[in-house]
Design a protein around this motif. Structure first.
Motif, mmCIF file in Angstrom:
data_model
loop_
_atom_site.group_PDB
_atom_site.id
_atom_site.type_symbol
_atom_site.label_atom_id
_atom_site.label_comp_id
_atom_site.label_asym_id
_atom_site.label_seq_id
_atom_site.Cartn_x
_atom_site.Cartn_y
_atom_site.Cartn_z
ATOM 1 N N TYR A 112 0.871 -1.183 0.000
ATOM 2 C CA TYR A 112 0.000 0.000 0.000
ATOM 3 C C TYR A 112 0.906 1.231 0.000
ATOM 4 N N GLY A 114 1.822 4.886 0.883
ATOM 5 C CA GLY A 114 1.412 5.898 1.848
ATOM 6 C C GLY A 114 1.183 7.225 1.152
ATOM 7 N N ASP A 135 -2.590 3.610 0.948
ATOM 8 C CA ASP A 135 -2.948 3.921 2.335
ATOM 9 C C ASP A 135 -3.437 5.362 2.365
ATOM 10 N N THR A 158 -6.296 4.630 7.251
ATOM 11 C CA THR A 158 -5.594 4.751 8.527
ATOM 12 C C THR A 158 -5.854 6.141 9.108
ATOM 13 N N SER A 234 -2.504 -4.295 13.039
ATOM 14 C CA SER A 234 -1.480 -3.435 12.440
ATOM 15 C C SER A 234 -0.702 -2.723 13.535
ATOM 16 N N HIS A 236 2.500 0.714 13.833
ATOM 17 C CA HIS A 236 3.444 1.634 13.203
ATOM 18 C C HIS A 236 4.542 1.921 14.215
ATOM 19 N N SER A 270 -0.330 -5.668 9.244
ATOM 20 C CA SER A 270 0.351 -4.571 8.559
ATOM 21 C C SER A 270 1.438 -4.026 9.468
ATOM 22 N N GLY A 272 3.131 -1.229 8.578
ATOM 23 C CA GLY A 272 3.278 0.189 8.279
ATOM 24 C C GLY A 272 4.425 0.476 7.334
ATOM 25 N N GLY A 273 4.999 1.690 7.471
ATOM 26 C CA GLY A 273 6.074 2.131 6.589
ATOM 27 C C GLY A 273 7.394 2.208 7.330
ATOM 28 N N GLU A 341 3.213 -0.352 4.149
ATOM 29 C CA GLU A 341 2.689 0.953 3.723
ATOM 30 C C GLU A 341 3.825 1.949 3.483
#
Length: 482
Positions: A112, A114, A135, A158, A234, A236, A270, A272-273, A341
């Protein structure tokens, strides 16, 4: 740490612009910096009152743009002000690199983008063409992604305290929603629509304002019932630690197992990034870190920097995460899809920001002359400058020609003393002249979008899309600029 931050519809590649003026003179009262043609100074030597060179890694298409004797000037003439250039083919290549890691690891994974990292329509369209999702964290981002062909089920929603409108729209389009608070579940239930959710977990010992603590997490798992489906979990993390991400992902596999015991499918996590980007080579970054001096800067030096050299960046960082403690096998054995992401990492070398030099003046520091340029944009287009930091990759002075190395800092066309695109004195390969262009490389990730503002009623720099052509690159305005 620094973050990572209306024109008529013009299309073309053949409009010409007169050559830049070459008769610009330093006022007689100013200290002179001679332009003597070929720089006689060895590349390892430089004036002590400027920073060392920090050339960026660039994409092949950007190299073609800089090497073309006319194209940049043609675009600048058509646009009439500062602009950003985007290379969507590079975005597609970065997406493919992440997807290849999943394939090679035998992991069911999904990318995904961001979207907060860049608003350009061409980036969202590249995601649609490359089989990536997006995202999003607002109705505007969701609608923009749909408008470029990304399907609703390929969107992840998100962000904190989502509006009722965003929840309703996401549910209608069967998007995956990351739940950040218990009241979001109540509001989703009131919609009486089928919807897939992830529960965002607050990592242990984290002070983040986002996510569900252990008690809230348990309440959410117990409360979820049809038509809401608990698809997984998820998290982050700040920073760029591959090991921390791998270990937190393994903990979420445990959450999925427990949720399955309560009758939930829980097949997705997930992470995240936070996938690093490698802007500079190792030697350049080490030299800067080890020798940085206040004397390199026109004003106070920054307090912190993004890690501009990243030895295991982008897709390679994903491979390291999957390899740590057998995470890939753990995901495979438990039938779990891994979602990521990335924002900045999918935009690596996918765009640059271009400014025209409007003025040149000379100042001295301890008797040593240096130039201060004024360009036709603002540092709001280089978001790093607004986080007590500095965007370090050197701008390229165009047209490129031999000259005498000149310490140079770059100011904006505003009345703010602090509005500087480059506080440090950059060793430009020649003196800049009014009408020259400055090309800041690799700015697609956050720099050109995070803090853009029409301050002084200056128009926002439009985005130009550049694609490879048979003979030369072809350009058009991104739909966001029309």
């Amino acid at each position: 740490m620094g973050l990572t931050g209306a024109r008529p519809g013009v299309t073309g590649d053949s409009t010409s612009l007169p050559a830049p003026r070459s008769d610009t003179r330093v006022p007689p009262s100013s200290p002179q910096i001679e332009d003597r043609g070929v720089d006689p100074t060895p590349s390892t030597d430089r004036p002590t009152h400027c920073a060392p060179p920090m050339p960026a890694h660039t994409d092949v298409l950007e190299q073609r743009l800089l090497a073309d004797p006319r194209l940049l000037r043609e675009i600048a003439n058509a646009v009439g002000g500062p602009f950003h250039v985007l290379f969507p083919e590079r975005v597609s290549g970065n997406i493919t690199a992440f997807q290849s890691v999943f394939t090679e690891s035998g992991v069911d994974g999904f990318v995904y983008f961001g979207k907060k990292a860049n608003k350009a329509a061409c980036v969202a369209r590249a995601c649609a063409h490359s089989g990536a999702g997006i995202d999003v964290a607002s109705t505007g981002e969701l609608v923009a992604a749909l408008g470029q062909g990304v399907r609703g089920e390929d969107l992840m929603v998100t962000g904190p305290a989502k509006s009722d409108e965003l929840l309703w729209l996401a549910a209608r389009h069967r998007s995956l929603i990351a739940i950040d608070a218990l009241d979001e579940l109540d509001r989703l239930a009131a919609l009486e629509l089928p919807v897939r959710v992830l529960l965002r977990v607050l990592p242990e010992a984290s002070t983040s304002r986002f996510g569900l603590d252990p008690m809230e997490l348990e309440q959410a798992i117990q409360a979820i019932a049809a038509p809401i489906t608990l698809s997984g979990f998820s998290f982050h993390l700040s920073g760029y630690d591959a090991v921390a991400r791998a270990e937190q992902a393994a903990a979420l596999v445990g959450h999925c197992r427990r949720a399955r015991a309560n009758g939930h499918p829980a097949e997705t996590i997930s992470i995240g990034g936070g996938f690093g980007v490698d802007y500079l080579d190792a030697a350049t970054w080490a030299q800067f870190q080890n020798t940085v001096e206040d004397s390199w800067f026109h004003t106070n030096p920054p307090g912190d920097y993004y890690p501009y050299h990243f030895p295991v960046a982008g897709a390679a960082m994903l491979a390291a995460i999957l390899a740590h403690n057998g995470l890939a096998a753990l995901l495979r054995d438990n039938g779990i899809r891994l979602a990521i992401e990335p924002g900045r990492a999918l935009l690596d070398r996918a765009g640059s920001s271009v400014f025209r030099v409007q003025g040149v003046k000379t100042r001295t520091v301890q008797g040593n002359p240096y130039d201060i340029l004024t360009v036709d944009g603002t540092s709001l287009s280089l978001s790093e400058q607004w986080f007590d930091s500095e965007y370090l990759p050197d701008p390229v002075l165009w047209p490129q020609s031999p000259g005498h190395r000149t310490p140079t800092c770059v100011g904006a066309t505003t009345c703010l003393e602090s509005d500087l695109l480059s506080r440090r004195r950059i060793p430009l390969p020649r003196r800049a002249r009014t009408g020259d262009l400055l090309v800041y490389p690799n700015t697609a990730g956050y720099q050109m979008d995070s803090n853009e503002s029409p301050f002084h009623e200056l128009p926002l720099p439009p985005k130009v899309v550049l694609r490879a052509g048979a003979d030369r690159p072809r350009w058009s305005l991104d739909s966001t600029a029309r």
